[in-house]
Design an enzyme around this catalytic site. Structure first.
Site, PDB file in Angstrom:
ATOM      1  NE  ARG A 202      14.668 -10.514  -0.521  1.00 26.59           N
ATOM      2  CZ  ARG A 202      13.642 -10.106   0.203  1.00 26.59           C
ATOM      3  NH1 ARG A 202      12.532 -10.785   0.181  1.00 26.59           N
ATOM      4  NH2 ARG A 202      13.719  -9.009   0.914  1.00 26.59           N
ATOM      5  CG  ASP A 270       9.133 -13.809  -3.374  1.00 32.32           C
ATOM      6  OD1 ASP A 270       8.507 -14.885  -3.448  1.00 32.32           O
ATOM      7  OD2 ASP A 270       8.558 -12.731  -3.153  1.00 32.32           O
TER       8      ASP A 270
HETATM    9  P1  AMP Z   1       5.725  -9.559  -0.808  1.00 34.30           P
HETATM   10  O1  AMP Z   1       4.501 -10.349  -1.036  1.00 34.30           O
HETATM   11  O2  AMP Z   1       5.543  -8.370   0.106  1.00 34.30           O
HETATM   12  O3  AMP Z   1       6.905 -10.380  -0.434  1.00 34.30           O
HETATM   13  O4  AMP Z   1       6.068  -8.877  -2.204  1.00 34.30           O
HETATM   14  C1  AMP Z   1       6.205  -9.562  -3.409  1.00 34.30           C
HETATM   15  C2  AMP Z   1       6.812  -8.651  -4.433  1.00 34.30           C
HETATM   16  O5  AMP Z   1       5.987  -7.492  -4.632  1.00 34.30           O
HETATM   17  C3  AMP Z   1       8.187  -8.112  -4.078  1.00 34.30           C
HETATM   18  O6  AMP Z   1       8.922  -8.038  -5.267  1.00 34.30           O
HETATM   19  C4  AMP Z   1       7.873  -6.767  -3.505  1.00 34.30           C
HETATM   20  O7  AMP Z   1       8.976  -5.895  -3.567  1.00 34.30           O
HETATM   21  C5  AMP Z   1       6.721  -6.299  -4.392  1.00 34.30           C
HETATM   22  N1  AMP Z   1       5.864  -5.311  -3.730  1.00 34.30           N
HETATM   23  C6  AMP Z   1       5.007  -5.506  -2.716  1.00 34.30           C
HETATM   24  N2  AMP Z   1       4.392  -4.363  -2.367  1.00 34.30           N
HETATM   25  C7  AMP Z   1       4.871  -3.401  -3.178  1.00 34.30           C
HETATM   26  C8  AMP Z   1       4.635  -1.991  -3.329  1.00 34.30           C
HETATM   27  N3  AMP Z   1       3.767  -1.319  -2.570  1.00 34.30           N
HETATM   28  N4  AMP Z   1       5.328  -1.342  -4.290  1.00 34.30           N
HETATM   29  C9  AMP Z   1       6.186  -1.985  -5.081  1.00 34.30           C
HETATM   30  N5  AMP Z   1       6.444  -3.293  -5.004  1.00 34.30           N
HETATM   31  C10 AMP Z   1       5.811  -4.004  -4.061  1.00 34.30           C
HETATM   32 MG    MG Z   2       8.744 -10.232  -0.216  1.00 37.57          MG
END
Ligand code: AMP
Ligand code: MG
Length: 518
Positions: A202, A270
């Site tokens: 990313r 990201d």
């Molecule tokens: P996202 O908004 O889904 O792109 O996630 C943003 C960040 O939060 C990334 O680093 C993801 O890996 C982390 N993340 C989202 N959901 C979870 C979860 N259930 N457990 C651990 N990390 C999470």
């Molecule tokens: Mg993400």
């Protein structure tokens, strides 16, 4: 074709870069490394719910039949040659630098070699905590996994660059989620998706290394990324040339999203792929009614930063963040100059795409007012975008009056038109018909162009919502049907789905807007 178990996986990322190999999954900062080695946390009862046979064929992967093979897909079995890792990256979220983020619930199991030079990462999502899980559990619910699984495949068949999804496994374990962020947490069934792409890198992987002044790591990641994924780029200026290609791919991706009416919902840096793929399917949506201000993400209110109409500009803003990460390597002026090419690239591609949507032989400067008039008309009368374009393909070559215009598009209209809206639509169509009249291609060729540019089937949120509710109660029919329909989105093979969003779905959570809870 080879089985998931017997394959010898490559682990180039792990062997090339500095990594945290402690195996410690405690959430923490991991300075100096590009990844942490991890192991998926086993689940109680992995069962295969869905498998993408066409993708499997493309990669040369045999459909799992033994429990041990299914265990790989659920995170219960790691083969000898796999060296699973979670990547360390950062990102700008909603316009602010968020520091270290990383794969919080994704992990790459290994690299699957198709042929030499064609290598895909296989990545589990929802397989348990990593050092980047922060306060979350590393798991994914069935709801969000179904959405990622189906939508990545749907986008592929729509011709939109995307990461793919190979399998969907239910875990037999509940996951606790506060779906509406209102203090009412509840258990939901858990699931794991195996997703695949040449790379999941990313913008944020590069940004974090720059932010932490890890310039050697940054340079090494750039060299490796270019050599591996952009091998045609060589020479002194290769990082700048590469950045320009990322700009071009990102512009192409934005045009593809705007063509089909896809709203990502969380365009944080990201979530921006360095290969120009759609990545990280969360609170996304297709447009039902044509609304430039529509954002499907409840967290994106009231700012609507990631609304449909803003996506192309946000992509440029995100590219600006990537440019910032390259400052230790390239001069500022060269970066700014490259960034400025985005607009020309985007608009050139955009107008060419609009020409196809409208069935024009070519788009010249004289067509731009018509395209703008069309956009303004759509933004005013807010018809269902997909249905509007389908009906436009069948537009009669002469329209008697305003009433005839409205009546041709009645299946696309969510509200009856006001008199001035009706006039507006009629004026637009009159201009459009006059332009069609000047086409140097035949009417059927023009219609053929339109059929290829305008999907007839889109995976609407309310359909996903219904399929998920059914799955949660043990029924698979709608899920299976959607799985079929999404493979042929430009055909008339699934007319039962060819209808505007029903009234009940317009305010219902999960059918129109969604939270990030997943
Ligand atoms: P996202 O908004 O889904 O792109 O996630 C943003 C960040 O939060 C990334 O680093 C993801 O890996 C982390 N993340 C989202 N959901 C979870 C979860 N259930 N457990 C651990 N990390 C999470
Ligand atoms: Mg993400």
């Amino acid at each position: 074709m080879e089985s998931l178990i017997s394959k010898t996986y490559k682990n180039d990322f792990v062997t090339t870069f500095a990594g945290d190999k402690t195996g410690d999954l405690t959430p923490r900062q991991t300075p100096g490394v590009l990844y942490s080695t991890v192991a998926p946390t086993p689940v109680s009862k992995p069962a295969l719910l869905a498998w993408s046979e066409e993708l499997a064929q493309q990669l040369g992967i045999l459909k799992p039949i033994t429990q041990q093979e299914i265990d790989v897909l659920g995170g219960n079995f790691v083969t000898e040659s796999m060296q699973p890792y979670a990547a360390r990256y950062g990102g700008h979220q909603f316009g602010s630098w968020a520091g270290q983020l990383g794969d919080g619930r994704a992990m790459t199991l290994g690299e699957w070699v198709i042929t030499e030079g064609q290598v895909w990462e296989l990545q589990l999502k929802g397989a348990g905590p990593t050092p980047y899980s922060r306060r979350a559990d590393g798991r994914a619910v069935l709801r969000s996994s179904v959405r990622e699984y189906l939508m990545s495949e749907a986008m592929h068949y729509l011709g939109v660059p995307t990461t793919r999804a190979l399998s969907l496994v239910t875990t037999g374990e509940p996951v606790l989620r506060d779906m509406f962020y209102n203090g009412n947490a509840a258990h939901e069934p858990g699931a794991v998706v195996l997703r695949a792409a040449p790379s999941f890198l990313r913008f944020g992987n590069f940004e974090l290394l720059n932010a932490r002044k890890e310039t050697d790591n940054l340079q090494q990641l750039l060299d490796w990324t270019i050599a591996r994924y952009f091998p045609h780029i060589t020479g002194e200026d290769k990082v700048l040339t590469w950045f320009k290609e990322v700009i071009e791919r990102t512009a192409t991706l934005m045009v593809a999203w705007q063509r089909v009416g896809f709203v990502h919902g969380v365009m944080n840096t990201d979530n921006m792929s360095i290969l120009g793929l759609t990545i990280d399917y969360g609170p996304y949506s297709f447009l039902d009614d044509y609304d430039l201000d529509f954002t499907p993400n409840t967290t994106d209110l009231p700012g609507r930063r990631y609304a449909f109409g803003r996506q192309p500009a946000i992509a440029q803003w995100n590219l600006g963040c990537l440019a910032g990460a390259l400052l230790p390597v390239i001069g500022k002026d060269a970066l700014l100059e490259a960034l400025e090419t985005y607009n020309t690239l985007y608009w050139t591609k955009y107008y060419a795409m609009m020409g196809q949507k409208l069935g024009l032989d070519q788009v010249t400067a004289t067509d731009i007012p018509l395209i703008k008039q069309l956009e303004e008309t759509l933004a005013t009368i807010k018809p269902d975008m997909t249905i509007f374009y389908q009906l436009l393909i069948e537009l009669p070559l002469s329209l008697e009056n305003e009433q005839a215009a409205e009546s041709h598009f009645k299946d696309a209209l969510y509200d009856e038109l006001k008199p001035e809206e009706r006039t507006r639509l009629y004026t637009l169509l009159t201009n459009y018909l006059a332009r069609l009249n000047k086409n140097t291609i035949r009417r059927d060729d023009s219609q053929q162009l339109m059929r290829q540019a305008n999907p007839r089937f889109i995976l609407r949120n309310y359909l996903l919502h219904q399929a998920i509710e059914e799955l949660e109660s043990g029924k698979e029919d709608l899920f299976r049907k959607l799985q079929q329909a999404l493979k042929d989105p430009y055909s008339k093979n699934f007319e039962e789905f060819f209808q505007a969003r029903p009234g009940w779905a317009s305010q219902k959570a999960g059918c129109s807007m969604l939270s990030c809870s997943s």
